[in-house]
Write a protein that holds these residues in place. Structure first.
Motif, PDB file in Angstrom:
ATOM      1  N   GLU A 369       0.849  -1.189   0.000  1.00 49.65           N
ATOM      2  CA  GLU A 369       0.000   0.000   0.000  1.00 49.65           C
ATOM      3  C   GLU A 369       0.884   1.238   0.000  1.00 49.65           C
ATOM      4  O   GLU A 369       1.792   1.370   0.829  1.00 49.65           O
ATOM      5  CB  GLU A 369      -0.935   0.003   1.205  1.00 49.65           C
ATOM      6  N   VAL A 370       0.611   2.125  -0.939  1.00 45.15           N
ATOM      7  CA  VAL A 370       1.419   3.334  -1.130  1.00 45.15           C
ATOM      8  C   VAL A 370       0.480   4.522  -1.252  1.00 45.15           C
ATOM      9  O   VAL A 370      -0.560   4.439  -1.931  1.00 45.15           O
ATOM     10  CB  VAL A 370       2.282   3.208  -2.408  1.00 45.15           C
ATOM     11  N   GLU A 371       0.816   5.611  -0.617  1.00 45.89           N
ATOM     12  CA  GLU A 371       0.034   6.838  -0.779  1.00 45.89           C
ATOM     13  C   GLU A 371       0.364   7.477  -2.127  1.00 45.89           C
ATOM     14  O   GLU A 371       1.518   7.803  -2.396  1.00 45.89           O
ATOM     15  CB  GLU A 371       0.322   7.813   0.364  1.00 45.89           C
ATOM     16  N   ALA A 455       3.330   4.738 -11.392  1.00 51.83           N
ATOM     17  CA  ALA A 455       4.637   5.349 -11.133  1.00 51.83           C
ATOM     18  C   ALA A 455       4.879   5.519  -9.637  1.00 51.83           C
ATOM     19  O   ALA A 455       6.001   5.318  -9.151  1.00 51.83           O
ATOM     20  CB  ALA A 455       4.728   6.696 -11.846  1.00 51.83           C
ATOM     21  N   ALA A 456       3.864   5.885  -8.889  1.00 53.60           N
ATOM     22  CA  ALA A 456       4.022   6.090  -7.450  1.00 53.60           C
ATOM     23  C   ALA A 456       4.429   4.795  -6.750  1.00 53.60           C
ATOM     24  O   ALA A 456       5.312   4.789  -5.877  1.00 53.60           O
ATOM     25  CB  ALA A 456       2.730   6.645  -6.854  1.00 53.60           C
ATOM     26  N   VAL A 457       3.794   3.685  -7.117  1.00 54.87           N
ATOM     27  CA  VAL A 457       4.133   2.402  -6.495  1.00 54.87           C
ATOM     28  C   VAL A 457       5.515   1.937  -6.955  1.00 54.87           C
ATOM     29  O   VAL A 457       6.323   1.439  -6.157  1.00 54.87           O
ATOM     30  CB  VAL A 457       3.058   1.348  -6.812  1.00 54.87           C
ATOM     31  N   HIS A 458       5.791   2.102  -8.230  1.00 58.59           N
ATOM     32  CA  HIS A 458       7.100   1.731  -8.764  1.00 58.59           C
ATOM     33  C   HIS A 458       8.209   2.518  -8.056  1.00 58.59           C
ATOM     34  O   HIS A 458       9.223   1.942  -7.617  1.00 58.59           O
ATOM     35  CB  HIS A 458       7.122   1.995 -10.273  1.00 58.59           C
ATOM     36  N   ASP A 459       8.029   3.819  -7.901  1.00 59.28           N
ATOM     37  CA  ASP A 459       9.019   4.652  -7.202  1.00 59.28           C
ATOM     38  C   ASP A 459       9.225   4.172  -5.776  1.00 59.28           C
ATOM     39  O   ASP A 459      10.363   4.116  -5.275  1.00 59.28           O
ATOM     40  CB  ASP A 459       8.553   6.112  -7.182  1.00 59.28           C
ATOM     41  N   HIS A 460       8.141   3.841  -5.098  1.00 63.18           N
ATOM     42  CA  HIS A 460       8.229   3.411  -3.698  1.00 63.18           C
ATOM     43  C   HIS A 460       9.070   2.145  -3.564  1.00 63.18           C
ATOM     44  O   HIS A 460       9.934   2.056  -2.673  1.00 63.18           O
ATOM     45  CB  HIS A 460       6.819   3.167  -3.155  1.00 63.18           C
ATOM     46  N   ALA A 464      12.837   1.521  -1.962  1.00 61.87           N
ATOM     47  CA  ALA A 464      13.012   0.530  -0.897  1.00 61.87           C
ATOM     48  C   ALA A 464      14.080  -0.504  -1.247  1.00 61.87           C
ATOM     49  O   ALA A 464      14.405  -1.362  -0.412  1.00 61.87           O
ATOM     50  CB  ALA A 464      11.691  -0.165  -0.621  1.00 61.87           C
ATOM     51  N   GLY A 465      14.601  -0.450  -2.463  1.00 63.76           N
ATOM     52  CA  GLY A 465      15.624  -1.393  -2.878  1.00 63.76           C
ATOM     53  C   GLY A 465      15.075  -2.728  -3.348  1.00 63.76           C
ATOM     54  O   GLY A 465      15.832  -3.687  -3.554  1.00 63.76           O
ATOM     55  N   THR A 466      13.764  -2.807  -3.580  1.00 62.03           N
ATOM     56  CA  THR A 466      13.143  -4.069  -3.992  1.00 62.03           C
ATOM     57  C   THR A 466      13.224  -4.270  -5.496  1.00 62.03           C
ATOM     58  O   THR A 466      13.472  -5.388  -5.969  1.00 62.03           O
ATOM     59  CB  THR A 466      11.678  -4.110  -3.539  1.00 62.03           C
ATOM     60  N   LEU A 467      13.006  -3.201  -6.259  1.00 60.33           N
ATOM     61  CA  LEU A 467      12.948  -3.293  -7.715  1.00 60.33           C
ATOM     62  C   LEU A 467      14.107  -2.543  -8.357  1.00 60.33           C
ATOM     63  O   LEU A 467      14.547  -1.503  -7.854  1.00 60.33           O
ATOM     64  CB  LEU A 467      11.613  -2.732  -8.226  1.00 60.33           C
ATOM     65  N   ASP A 468      14.547  -3.051  -9.497  1.00 63.15           N
ATOM     66  CA  ASP A 468      15.649  -2.459 -10.248  1.00 63.15           C
ATOM     67  C   ASP A 468      15.083  -1.503 -11.305  1.00 63.15           C
ATOM     68  O   ASP A 468      14.420  -1.952 -12.252  1.00 63.15           O
ATOM     69  CB  ASP A 468      16.449  -3.570 -10.919  1.00 63.15           C
ATOM     70  N   PRO A 469      15.334  -0.195 -11.187  1.00 64.48           N
ATOM     71  CA  PRO A 469      14.770   0.741 -12.164  1.00 64.48           C
ATOM     72  C   PRO A 469      15.358   0.576 -13.554  1.00 64.48           C
ATOM     73  O   PRO A 469      14.724   0.968 -14.547  1.00 64.48           O
ATOM     74  CB  PRO A 469      15.138   2.111 -11.578  1.00 64.48           C
ATOM     75  N   ALA A 470      16.524  -0.025 -13.671  1.00 64.57           N
ATOM     76  CA  ALA A 470      17.157  -0.210 -14.979  1.00 64.57           C
ATOM     77  C   ALA A 470      16.671  -1.471 -15.676  1.00 64.57           C
ATOM     78  O   ALA A 470      17.035  -1.709 -16.832  1.00 64.57           O
ATOM     79  CB  ALA A 470      18.675  -0.259 -14.819  1.00 64.57           C
TER      80      ALA A 470
END
Length: 616
Positions: A369-371, A455-460, A464-470
């Motif tokens: 859950e992300v604001e 985008a908001a969830v992806h950024d979060h 947090a170091g969970t997903l690789d933006p590249a």
């Protein structure tokens, strides 16, 4: 729909006794048999119509509950998914279109007969898009049809002794979106869902006399509030109609007496929204499907006491359910980790076991859950069992837009997890399951609102170091394919690759070629047609941003797709190629997605290969 982290030679393979190699787990999941909840005959509950897999294609079957005998009735190459059974249990009915184009006629054949045996075409009307079929106990029925040239029409049809000397009787005709929603048990009352007020996203209900078309009652809740007719009470002479409404901002069920006018709310002291409801055959209780937090549970609402009790599992998601005369409930259940099973509340044993191996389980989902810019965004995250964070990710975009991802089994998403990917499914604004304000939150900024939430969830999760933006792949089908192409153009710095399946790619061209029902939906969503509000369509159309696309994209399109037609996809692909973009187009001989296992496997192989080549 996503990408991979380990090359295919790193998969664990099993050896077959015939000297060949068994397919990987993801392919086995696609090849595993599937079976839907049976639709049983009203006056012969031992007989049922079942859609189940035969040789990798869904086909209609005759099924007897007492003997568990399952006999195929169709063998159409593209599969058959729309079917019903008449009240006496004598006839199976199924819709016959051309390779998934959804344009065709209803046919019927005797219960228990094999494919091709004595098939009839009992409705003497030209082919059209389906808009409802309901069969009464007295041998009459109603059929709804949508035609590009004549709008929507609903006819009374005669199927008994009068069939040879009687013609269909026109009960309803309109230029807008409409359907035959429900027919009373005695065949005397017809409920029509319509958008004569101009808002197909929030329909109204009209009740007609089924023999003359005379108006009996109307139900509308005003601007921005929809009402849906579900079913009349299954009791002779009963004029109660089960409906869904959204007067409180959360979809709820009610019982409306269309003749007497009485209205009864089905009070439900649980969180979530009612997604569907069916009568118990006795008419004194209703089975409710309630969506909450990406899970669907069943509740039995007793109309005598006003109390609701949980029925069936309290985890995962119930996909379909039906109530039986003895109070038993048949339902299909799965979770992200556990494959689907057709079950019953009376026994732990499966009701019908599909032909073929049981698909391998996958991983459980984690709730995130992300604001976001419009409120709290609920998402589901699948993480691979190997590797380490930050993970490459497939951002899975659901279709609809009035739909949502649930804690349920998906061979496609499980395949990406097998390849070492995290899979993120975002229930952005526009999704169902979170109230009408959330569902309607895309009006005015179609496409851009959903992408802002993603985008908001992806950024979060990146922070947090969970997903690789590249190594972030945007992928989806239908509305999800549309958002994928729009995201590649409006958020080009965010996405490494795009996988767009049967998408809207050029919204104006799509509007010109799509069905009348979808045109009505688009007018309600945008506030008018492309001629009336051209700026709104331009702002929401992926082809507008084609110059800004940086990521390679794979597009899959059905040759016979009536919802996201081929021409507008080809226009987008040509435009992207002219500006030097990297795009591949795969066309397949089906409609809005394929029902054939071999084709679905072929498409996922293409996606895996595309990601391997372009992401490394």
């Amino acid at each position: 729909m996503s990408r991979l982290s380990r090359p295919p030679h790193c998969r664990t393979l099993g050896h077959r006794t015939d000297g060949g190699w068994s397919p990987p787990a993801w392919e086995q999941r696609f090849r595993a048999g599937e079976v839907e909840v049976p639709e049983w005959a009203r006056d012969a509950p031992d007989r049922a119509c079942v859609v189940a897999t035969v040789d990798g294609r869904p086909q209609v079957h005759s099924w007897q509950a007492s003997t568990s005998l399952l006999l195929p009735a169709t063998d159409r190459p593209a599969g058959t998914t729309e079917a019903t059974i008449d009240p006496p249990g004598d006839w199976l009915w199924w819709f016959d279109d051309t390779d998934g184009d959804e344009y065709g006629v209803w046919r019927r054949q005797r219960f228990g007969t094999p494919p091709g045996r004595a098939t009839e075409t009992p409705i003497p009307l030209p082919p059209a898009y389906g808009a409802g079929l309901h069969l009464a106990r007295d041998g009459t029925g109603v059929v709804g049809r949508s035609d590009p040239d004549h709008g929507t029409t609903i006819h009374q049809i005669f199927l008994g002794p009068l069939a040879a000397t009687s013609s269909p009787v026109l009960l309803y005709a309109g230029d807008g979106d409409a359907e035959a929603s429900a027919l009373s048990d005695d065949g005397n009352l017809l409920a029509v869902g319509h958008a004569e007020h101009g808002d197909a996203r929030h329909p109204a209900v009209r009740v007609l006399a089924a023999d003359t078309g005379a108006r009996v009652a109307d139900l509308t809740d005003g601007p921005g509030l929809g009402v849906w007719a579900l079913a009349f009470a299954p009791v002779p002479g009963d004029t109660r109609l089960l409906v869904l409404h959204e007067r409180t901002g959360v979809p709820r069920a009610a019982v409306w007496d269309v003749v007497g006018g009485a209205w009864r709310e089905l009070a439900l002291d649980v969180d979530g929204e009612v997604a569907d409801a069916v009568w118990y055959p006795s008419g004194d209780a209703v089975l409710l499907a309630v969506d909450h937090h990406a899970r669907t549970r069943l509740y039995r609402h007793d109309l005598r006491t006003g109390r609701s009790t949980v029925v069936g599992p309290t985890t995962g998601t119930v996909e379909e359910a039906t109530a039986r005369p003895d109070g038993e409930v048949w339902f299909s259940w799965s979770s992200a980790a556990q494959p689907p099973a057709l079950r019953t509340t009376r026994s732990e044993r499966p009701l019908i076991v599909p032909v073929g191996p049981r698909p391998r389980p996958s991983v459980e989902v984690r709730d995130v859950e992300v604001e976001g810019p419009g409120g709290t965004i609920h998402s589901l995250l699948r993480l691979p069992t190997g590797g380490q964070a930050p993970y490459p990710v497939v951002v899975d975009v659901h279709g609809g837009p009035a739909d949502h991802r649930t804690d349920s089994f998906s061979p496609t998403l499980a395949a990406w997890v097998d390849q070492g990917f995290a899979v993120l499914s975002v229930n952005f604004r526009g999704s169902t399951g979170y109230g009408t304000r959330w569902r309607d939150g895309i009006e005015g900024q179609v496409g851009l609102v959903e992408l802002a939430d993603i985008a908001a969830v992806h950024d979060h999760l990146v922070a947090a170091g969970t997903l690789d933006p590249a190594r972030s792949v945007l992928a989806g089908a239908s509305w999800g394919g549309y958002l994928t192409l729009l995201g590649l153009g409006t958020q080009p710095e965010r996405w490494s690759l795009g996988l767009a399946d049967v998408p809207v790619a050029d919204y104006v061209a799509a509007y010109e070629d799509e069905t009348a029902q979808l045109q009505a939906f688009d007018r309600a969503l945008f506030g008018g047609s492309p001629e009336e509000v051209p700026a709104a369509y331009a702002a929401a159309s992926p082809i507008t941003y084609v110059e800004d696309v940086r990521a390679p994209v794979l597009v899959l399109a059905g040759l016979n797709d009536p919802r996201c037609p081929l021409r507008q996809v080809e226009r987008y692909v040509d435009a992207l190629r002219r500006r030097g973009g990297t795009v591949e187009l795969y066309q397949f001989a089906a409609g809005h997605g394929s029902q054939v296992d071999a084709e679905r496997i072929r498409q996922l192989r293409l996606q895996l290969d595309f990601v391997r080549r372009h992401l490394g």
